[in-house]
Enzyme design. Structure first.
Site, PDB file in Angstrom:
ATOM      1  N   THR A 164      25.401  31.217  39.791  1.00 27.82           N
ATOM      2  CA  THR A 164      24.842  31.530  41.263  1.00 27.82           C
ATOM      3  C   THR A 164      26.109  32.299  41.979  1.00 27.82           C
ATOM      4  OG1 THR A 164      23.757  29.648  41.360  1.00 27.82           O
ATOM      5  CG2 THR A 164      24.172  30.701  43.469  1.00 27.82           C
ATOM      6  N   ALA A 221      41.309  37.581  39.136  1.00 29.45           N
ATOM      7  CA  ALA A 221      41.958  38.534  37.930  1.00 29.45           C
ATOM      8  C   ALA A 221      42.192  37.977  36.880  1.00 29.45           C
ATOM      9  CB  ALA A 221      43.216  39.231  38.544  1.00 29.45           C
ATOM     10  N   SER A 240      41.931  41.260  42.244  1.00 34.15           N
ATOM     11  CA  SER A 240      41.768  39.957  42.737  1.00 34.15           C
ATOM     12  C   SER A 240      41.781  39.808  44.146  1.00 34.15           C
ATOM     13  CB  SER A 240      42.588  38.855  42.236  1.00 34.15           C
ATOM     14  OG  SER A 240      42.404  37.613  42.599  1.00 34.15           O
ATOM     15  N   CYS A 293      52.151  31.700  39.612  1.00 37.57           N
ATOM     16  CA  CYS A 293      51.749  31.258  38.415  1.00 37.57           C
ATOM     17  C   CYS A 293      52.455  30.497  37.215  1.00 37.57           C
ATOM     18  CB  CYS A 293      50.695  32.193  37.673  1.00 37.57           C
ATOM     19  SG  CYS A 293      49.320  32.612  38.605  1.00 37.57           S
TER      20      CYS A 293
END
Length: 392
Positions: free
Chosen positions: A241, A71, A200, A324
């Site tokens: 990738t 996210a 997320s 966070c």
């Protein structure tokens, strides 16, 4: 260890792990190498996951789902991408004071580049005033960015109302649904005109390192700058990738999230709050007067520092707020915006349950917190002064 920090991350669902394993060992083809069978199988697995996510969100087309590393990347891409492409229309973005650091720090970066950011205040319930939003939208406003549910308090925002206001005023709406998806009934994008939405996987029992940005297909397509230049993955917006096993895991996790018994989780959360309020003095539940995520509880325990409390209960995994923001000594910006004092904000813990949380773990947590609080307060001169009415 009793794990009650599910807003930070969640345990991988067993069914999700089983779906991922073949793409970690036997089906290891590059999804962009569609000239051979292994590459095609990997590509098909990615398209299946895209369909699963689109169906879960009631998106009109799987092509509206773009994979990211999570996210935070999706938020950065959406905010910066809109800012770069819509400067001819305006340079004003509206958000709120209680957003996730991924939003606030990105907005701060844009502010340094000359963009005007309005940070809407919230009330004691953690909600913005919709009239404030309406009056803040100006001719040069290009985007409104608000979360669906707060990661610290669990307070659910009226995103349908916000989306309708933005649609009426011809302003894009970016919704950070990171905490919302997988913890309540999913967003129905057929009914709510959200333009951009972030998710997320590790918040709903999927793997870490994978997320998605939903970009609504509109008559006048939403313009975003390329996030990562390179190959033609994700229509050229994000080269690199594909992490096939993670994408497969995200698709399975979001599909299984609909099976969750939200009521059972809410009952456990409510019981925990009631027991702590009954057994401890001066306990407050932040945001309890409004709709919250069924698993989230933000609890202020007067004159008991969250850091000290957590050190006393090493076998119970809880937090003092957003993962966070861990490491900062500053009190929670969310709680301060809601009107808590810095001291009370530092005395606040966040408990977040999951579908794996048991009744026994709730009882163990209550017992451990109550014992720890009594121990801390019995040795605290500050608490004794407060009890005597000599401190606020």
């Amino acid at each position: 260890m009793v794990y009650l920090d599910n807003n930070a991350t969640t345990r991988l669902d067993d069914a999700v792990l089983q779906a991922m394993l073949p793409f970690l060992k036997d089906e290891y083809g590059n999804a962009s190498s569609t000239q051979h069978r292994m590459g095609r199988k990997a590509n098909e697995a990615i398209q299946k996951a895209r369909i699963q996510i689109a169906q879960s969100l009631s998106a009109s087309d799987p092509s509206e789902i773009f994979f990211t590393s999570g996210a935070t990347e999706a938020i950065n891409w959406a905010l910066k991408g809109v800012a770069e492409r819509y400067t001819s229309l305006g340079n004003h973005i509206i958000t709120s004071q209680t957003e996730h650091p991924a939003v606030l720090q990105t907005c701060a970066q844009l502010q340094k580049r000359g963009f005007e950011i309005t940070y809407l205040p919230v009330g004691r319930d953690g909600l913005i005033n919709l009239e404030d939003l309406k009056s803040s939208i100006a001719e040069k406003t290009i985007l409104v960015c608000l979360m669906a549910a707060n990661n610290e308090t669990g307070v659910i925002n009226p995103i349908a109302d916000v989306a309708n206001i933005c649609q009426e005023r011809n302003v894009l709406f970016l919704c950070d649904a990171t905490q919302y998806i997988g913890k309540t009934d999913t967003v129905n994008l057929q009914n709510i005109p959200i333009d951009l939405l972030c998710v997320s996987a590790h918040k709903f029992h999927g793997p870490k390192g994978i997320g998605a940005l939903y970009i609504r297909r509109k008559r006048q397509p939403i313009q975003l700058e390329t996030m990562i230049a390179g190959g033609q993955q994700e229509k050229g917006f994000r080269g690199g990738t594909y992490s096939v096993h993670n994408i497969v895991g995200m698709g399975e996790a979001i599909a299984h999230s609909a099976e969750t018994d939200w009521r059972s989780i809410a009952n456990k959360r409510d019981y925990l709050e009631q027991e702590l309020a009954e057994k401890l003095k001066h306990v407050a539940i932040n945001g309890e007067q409004h709709d919250r995520l069924c698993n989230t509880s933000s609890i202020t325990i007067k004159h008991v520092l969250s850091s000290e409390l957590m050190s006393q209960i090493p076998d119970i995994a809880i937090s003092s707020g957003s993962a966070c923001a861990t490491g900062t000594r500053d009190p929670s910006h969310v709680l301060l915006a809601m009107g808590l004092s810095p001291d009370d904000a530092k005395c606040t813990i966040r408990i977040s349950l999951s579908k794996y949380t048991t009744d026994g773990e709730i009882e163990q947590t209550i017992e451990a917190i109550v014992a720890a609080v009594h121990k801390i307060r019995s040795n605290s001169p500050t608490w004794m002064l407060f009890e005597k009415g000599l401190l606020d």
